[in-house]
Scaffold this motif. Structure first.
Motif, PDB file in Angstrom:
ATOM      1  N   ASN A  24      15.685  -2.186  -6.096  1.00  0.00           N
ATOM      2  CA  ASN A  24      14.379  -2.813  -5.905  1.00  0.00           C
ATOM      3  C   ASN A  24      14.477  -3.984  -4.931  1.00  0.00           C
ATOM      4  O   ASN A  24      14.209  -5.137  -5.293  1.00  0.00           O
ATOM      5  N   ARG A  60      13.084  -9.595  -2.325  1.00  0.00           N
ATOM      6  CA  ARG A  60      12.401 -10.257  -1.210  1.00  0.00           C
ATOM      7  C   ARG A  60      11.204 -11.069  -1.708  1.00  0.00           C
ATOM      8  O   ARG A  60      10.953 -12.189  -1.251  1.00  0.00           O
ATOM      9  N   ALA A  61      10.466 -10.504  -2.658  1.00  0.00           N
ATOM     10  CA  ALA A  61       9.289 -11.191  -3.198  1.00  0.00           C
ATOM     11  C   ALA A  61       9.694 -12.445  -3.967  1.00  0.00           C
ATOM     12  O   ALA A  61       9.068 -13.505  -3.825  1.00  0.00           O
ATOM     13  N   GLU A  68      12.544  -4.905  -2.655  1.00  0.00           N
ATOM     14  CA  GLU A  68      11.271  -5.594  -2.449  1.00  0.00           C
ATOM     15  C   GLU A  68      11.047  -6.671  -3.511  1.00  0.00           C
ATOM     16  O   GLU A  68      10.418  -7.695  -3.241  1.00  0.00           O
TER      17      GLU A  68
END
Length: 332
Positions: A235, A240-241, A237
């Motif tokens: 995951n 990054r989030a 992303e």
């Protein structure tokens, strides 16, 4: 009215009714929006403190929520955080640089994904009358520190090395996390602590001290965000989030310390009982250590230096592939 027109009107009424029902349900239940958020328990490694202002700001200004994250702060010891992330039970933790290398040496699949501190935050603090102004002045002295572990011990060893001293040149006294109390009581003259903590508290009590900051003598990988290799692979992303939301909070804290100070109060129990002047200075000194042209960036040289310190201490038996220990992939 034709059957076709009646059908269109009926369909429109059904859609309007359905839309109204959904809206009313959402309004009546404020948790509906939160159901889509990813809940993350984040081990912090210390008690609630103004030094965590970037995280508190990111919560209060909605940056984590905008990133699809609902965050729960867990103020357990950092070693617990490393173990939980290494076991894949939690995705992230706040840790110090040496913990990352020691964990990887034990086979834990963890990677440091964002630097929070650009300066190693440890200091040696001495009563002014001792005249300790350079690392060489520590020779022959007794030094109190929490124990032969953690960032304080690592920082002290780096400072001794900078003065061409070894542990044999000083006497180490394990005193737990009682540096301020013991120094104020006259039971310790030199202690190891954090630049944004012990020296500020001691001066606030009227005790004149000198300070040797490790960061003035050695560039070492310091506190930041640890992630599991599992979450990075499965995951990215989310990684990054999470990093992006934290860095927004960090940027805002540096840009507007007064706002950050106010937003942090709700996260620190009994904040009203603390000395506000001391807390503001703690935040100011912390911000000095966070400053960077590129927030979140990990300096490869700092990781090389940290590895060398750990090798010299015998805490690492061999060099490792540092490219797997940290990454700048997830920072803007």
């Amino acid at each position: 009215m034709t059957c076709k027109r009646r059908f269109k009107m009926f369909r429109k009424m059904v859609l309007l009714t359905l839309g109204l029902a959904i809206t009313l349900t959402a309004c009546g239940n404020p948790n509906v929006q939160n159901e889509a958020l990813t809940h993350i328990r984040l081990p912090m490694g210390y008690i609630p403190n103004i030094q965590y202002a970037p995280f508190y700001v990111a919560v209060e200004k909605g940056y984590f929520k905008e990133a699809g994250i609902e965050i729960e702060f867990d103020y357990a010891f950092e070693t617990d955080g490393v173990a939980l992330v290494g076991a894949g039970e939690l995705p992230f933790a706040v840790v110090s640089g040496e913990q990352v290398l020691l964990a990887r040496a034990q086979g834990l699949p963890v990677t440091y994904v964002a630097a929070w501190y650009q300066q190693y935050p440890v200091s040696v603090v001495a009563k002014s009358e001792l005249g300790v102004v350079v690392p060489q002045d520590l020779k022959g002295r007794k030094i109190g520190l929490p124990g032969l572990f953690g960032a304080s011990y690592i920082g002290l060893r780096a400072l001794l090395a900078a003065g061409k001293l070894t542990e044999a040149d000083v006497t180490l006294d394990a005193i737990g996390f009682n540096q301020v109390e013991l120094m104020a009581a006259g039971q310790q003259d030199i202690v190891v602590g954090y630049a944004a903590n012990e020296p500020i508290q001691l001066r606030a009590q009227g005790i004149a001290v000198t300070e040797l900051r490790v960061a003035d003598y050695a560039q070492l990988a310091a506190n930041g965000i640890l992630a599991s290799e599992k979450v990075i692979a499965e995951n990215p992303e989310l990684v990054r989030a999470f990093v992006g939301a934290f860095l927004k909070g960090l940027k805002d804290t540096i840009a507007n310390p007064d706002e950050a100070f106010e937003l942090s109060k709700a996260h620190i129990p009994n904040f009203s009982e603390l000395d506000e002047g001391v807390q503001r200075e703690v935040l100011a000194v912390s911000i000095e250590q966070w400053q960077a042209e590129r927030l979140g960036y990990s300096d490869p040289a700092a990781w090389e230096n940290m590895q060398n310190v750990l090798l010299d201490m015998g805490l690492l038996s061999e060099k490792m592939d540092l490219s797997k220990a940290f990454t700048n992939e997830f920072i803007p």
